[in-house]
Write a protein that holds these residues in place. Structure first.
Motif, PDB file in Angstrom:
ATOM      1  N   ASN A 177     -14.947   4.346  -8.057  1.00 23.07           N
ATOM      2  CA  ASN A 177     -14.001   4.955  -8.993  1.00 23.07           C
ATOM      3  C   ASN A 177     -13.242   3.887  -9.774  1.00 23.07           C
ATOM      4  O   ASN A 177     -12.935   4.064 -10.946  1.00 23.07           O
ATOM      5  CB  ASN A 177     -13.016   5.854  -8.257  1.00 23.07           C
ATOM      6  CG  ASN A 177     -13.653   7.129  -7.769  1.00 23.07           C
ATOM      7  OD1 ASN A 177     -14.723   7.495  -8.229  1.00 23.07           O
ATOM      8  ND2 ASN A 177     -13.022   7.796  -6.828  1.00 23.07           N
ATOM      9  N   ARG A 178     -12.937   2.810  -9.109  1.00 22.09           N
ATOM     10  CA  ARG A 178     -12.222   1.723  -9.772  1.00 22.09           C
ATOM     11  C   ARG A 178     -13.088   1.097 -10.869  1.00 22.09           C
ATOM     12  O   ARG A 178     -12.625   0.812 -11.971  1.00 22.09           O
ATOM     13  CB  ARG A 178     -11.849   0.678  -8.718  1.00 22.09           C
ATOM     14  CG  ARG A 178     -10.833  -0.291  -9.144  1.00 22.09           C
ATOM     15  CD  ARG A 178     -10.377  -1.078  -7.910  1.00 22.09           C
ATOM     16  NE  ARG A 178      -9.635  -2.225  -8.311  1.00 22.09           N
ATOM     17  CZ  ARG A 178      -8.376  -2.194  -8.711  1.00 22.09           C
ATOM     18  NH1 ARG A 178      -7.748  -1.044  -8.742  1.00 22.09           N
ATOM     19  NH2 ARG A 178      -7.767  -3.287  -9.083  1.00 22.09           N
ATOM     20  N   THR A 204       0.858  -1.188   0.000  1.00 20.46           N
ATOM     21  CA  THR A 204       0.000   0.000   0.000  1.00 20.46           C
ATOM     22  C   THR A 204       0.884   1.223   0.000  1.00 20.46           C
ATOM     23  O   THR A 204       1.914   1.262   0.663  1.00 20.46           O
ATOM     24  CB  THR A 204      -0.925   0.043   1.230  1.00 20.46           C
ATOM     25  OG1 THR A 204      -0.128  -0.037   2.404  1.00 20.46           O
ATOM     26  CG2 THR A 204      -1.920  -1.096   1.218  1.00 20.46           C
ATOM     27  N   SER A 205       0.466   2.256  -0.745  1.00 18.15           N
ATOM     28  CA  SER A 205       1.236   3.486  -0.855  1.00 18.15           C
ATOM     29  C   SER A 205       0.927   4.389   0.325  1.00 18.15           C
ATOM     30  O   SER A 205      -0.209   4.487   0.780  1.00 18.15           O
ATOM     31  CB  SER A 205       0.880   4.196  -2.150  1.00 18.15           C
ATOM     32  OG  SER A 205       1.468   5.473  -2.196  1.00 18.15           O
ATOM     33  N   GLU A 206       1.968   5.066   0.775  1.00 14.71           N
ATOM     34  CA  GLU A 206       1.766   6.029   1.860  1.00 14.71           C
ATOM     35  C   GLU A 206       1.361   7.387   1.289  1.00 14.71           C
ATOM     36  O   GLU A 206       0.766   8.205   1.983  1.00 14.71           O
ATOM     37  CB  GLU A 206       3.043   6.156   2.685  1.00 14.71           C
ATOM     38  CG  GLU A 206       3.365   4.880   3.442  1.00 14.71           C
ATOM     39  CD  GLU A 206       4.663   4.993   4.227  1.00 14.71           C
ATOM     40  OE1 GLU A 206       5.191   6.125   4.363  1.00 14.71           O
ATOM     41  OE2 GLU A 206       5.128   3.969   4.695  1.00 14.71           O
ATOM     42  N   ARG A 207       1.679   7.627   0.015  1.00 10.64           N
ATOM     43  CA  ARG A 207       1.371   8.907  -0.619  1.00 10.64           C
ATOM     44  C   ARG A 207      -0.008   8.930  -1.279  1.00 10.64           C
ATOM     45  O   ARG A 207      -0.686   9.945  -1.288  1.00 10.64           O
ATOM     46  CB  ARG A 207       2.404   9.218  -1.697  1.00 10.64           C
ATOM     47  CG  ARG A 207       3.575   9.969  -1.147  1.00 10.64           C
ATOM     48  CD  ARG A 207       4.357  10.583  -2.264  1.00 10.64           C
ATOM     49  NE  ARG A 207       5.306   9.582  -2.758  1.00 10.64           N
ATOM     50  CZ  ARG A 207       6.048   9.725  -3.808  1.00 10.64           C
ATOM     51  NH1 ARG A 207       5.936  10.806  -4.540  1.00 10.64           N
ATOM     52  NH2 ARG A 207       6.894   8.809  -4.173  1.00 10.64           N
ATOM     53  N   HIS A 208      -0.416   7.834  -1.861  1.00 15.74           N
ATOM     54  CA  HIS A 208      -1.677   7.793  -2.601  1.00 15.74           C
ATOM     55  C   HIS A 208      -2.701   6.931  -1.873  1.00 15.74           C
ATOM     56  O   HIS A 208      -2.441   5.767  -1.613  1.00 15.74           O
ATOM     57  CB  HIS A 208      -1.445   7.209  -4.002  1.00 15.74           C
ATOM     58  CG  HIS A 208      -0.409   7.953  -4.787  1.00 15.74           C
ATOM     59  ND1 HIS A 208      -0.608   9.213  -5.271  1.00 15.74           N
ATOM     60  CD2 HIS A 208       0.860   7.611  -5.149  1.00 15.74           C
ATOM     61  CE1 HIS A 208       0.469   9.621  -5.906  1.00 15.74           C
ATOM     62  NE2 HIS A 208       1.375   8.658  -5.843  1.00 15.74           N
ATOM     63  N   PRO A 209      -3.877   7.510  -1.550  1.00 20.44           N
ATOM     64  CA  PRO A 209      -4.898   6.701  -0.860  1.00 20.44           C
ATOM     65  C   PRO A 209      -5.474   5.652  -1.808  1.00 20.44           C
ATOM     66  O   PRO A 209      -5.406   5.795  -3.034  1.00 20.44           O
ATOM     67  CB  PRO A 209      -5.960   7.728  -0.470  1.00 20.44           C
ATOM     68  CG  PRO A 209      -5.770   8.857  -1.426  1.00 20.44           C
ATOM     69  CD  PRO A 209      -4.321   8.876  -1.781  1.00 20.44           C
ATOM     70  N   ARG A 210      -6.038   4.617  -1.239  1.00 16.44           N
ATOM     71  CA  ARG A 210      -6.649   3.551  -2.048  1.00 16.44           C
ATOM     72  C   ARG A 210      -7.847   4.105  -2.806  1.00 16.44           C
ATOM     73  O   ARG A 210      -8.611   4.910  -2.288  1.00 16.44           O
ATOM     74  CB  ARG A 210      -7.107   2.403  -1.157  1.00 16.44           C
ATOM     75  CG  ARG A 210      -5.948   1.547  -0.688  1.00 16.44           C
ATOM     76  CD  ARG A 210      -6.484   0.284  -0.144  1.00 16.44           C
ATOM     77  NE  ARG A 210      -6.576  -0.656  -1.250  1.00 16.44           N
ATOM     78  CZ  ARG A 210      -6.298  -1.933  -1.146  1.00 16.44           C
ATOM     79  NH1 ARG A 210      -5.921  -2.423   0.004  1.00 16.44           N
ATOM     80  NH2 ARG A 210      -6.405  -2.725  -2.173  1.00 16.44           N
ATOM     81  N   MET A 211      -8.035   3.661  -4.011  1.00 16.83           N
ATOM     82  CA  MET A 211      -9.150   4.105  -4.844  1.00 16.83           C
ATOM     83  C   MET A 211     -10.424   3.411  -4.384  1.00 16.83           C
ATOM     84  O   MET A 211     -10.408   2.219  -4.072  1.00 16.83           O
ATOM     85  CB  MET A 211      -8.853   3.745  -6.304  1.00 16.83           C
ATOM     86  CG  MET A 211      -9.838   4.319  -7.279  1.00 16.83           C
ATOM     87  SD  MET A 211      -9.471   3.883  -8.988  1.00 16.83           S
ATOM     88  CE  MET A 211      -8.100   4.936  -9.315  1.00 16.83           C
TER      89      MET A 211
END
Length: 128
Positions: A26-27, A15-22
């Motif tokens: 939206n997906r 999981t990215s710390e910069r980009h929140p989960r979609m």
């Protein structure tokens, strides 16, 4: 049994710390159909819409209809079947309207009903 991915198979999902989960909505929108031709579906539906032709009355049917039209008096209940032309295509459909007769306008060649509808006498197919 060992394979080429044994070293990463049990690792947690990154999981990215910069980009929140979609979000799931939206997906899913990424894979929705794309309408490249705007208005094409409406044009196809309009072309497929069925319209009927105006019926030609025989002389006997015309005289019987004429006799029924003479019996119409203001205030009488009547079920009138008439041809209503389509505004967009050639042809139209037969419509039956039940209402009281307000008056018959001879110069305009129309039957005027109490609900405000004006029916051209030439379009009338049946009067009950």
């Amino acid at each position: 049994m060992s394979g080429p991915y044994d070293d990463i198979i049990d690792l947690p999902h990154p999981t990215s710390e910069r980009h929140p989960r979609m979000s799931m909505a939206n997906r899913a929108a990424q894979f929705s159909p794309f309408a490249a031709l705007t208005g094409y579906d409406a044009a196809v539906r309009e072309t497929a819409r069925h319209t009927g032709a105006r019926a030609e009355l025989t002389e006997e049917e015309k005289s019987a209809l004429d006799a029924k039209l003479r019996l119409l008096v203001p205030g009488a209940d009547a079920a009138i079947t008439f041809f209503q032309p389509d505004g967009r295509k050639e042809g139209g459909a037969y419509v039956t309207v039940t209402s009281k007769v307000k008056r018959i306008d001879g110069p305009a060649h129309e039957i005027i009903l109490t609900n405000g509808r004006r029916i051209p006498i030439d379009d009338v197919l049946e009067v009950e």
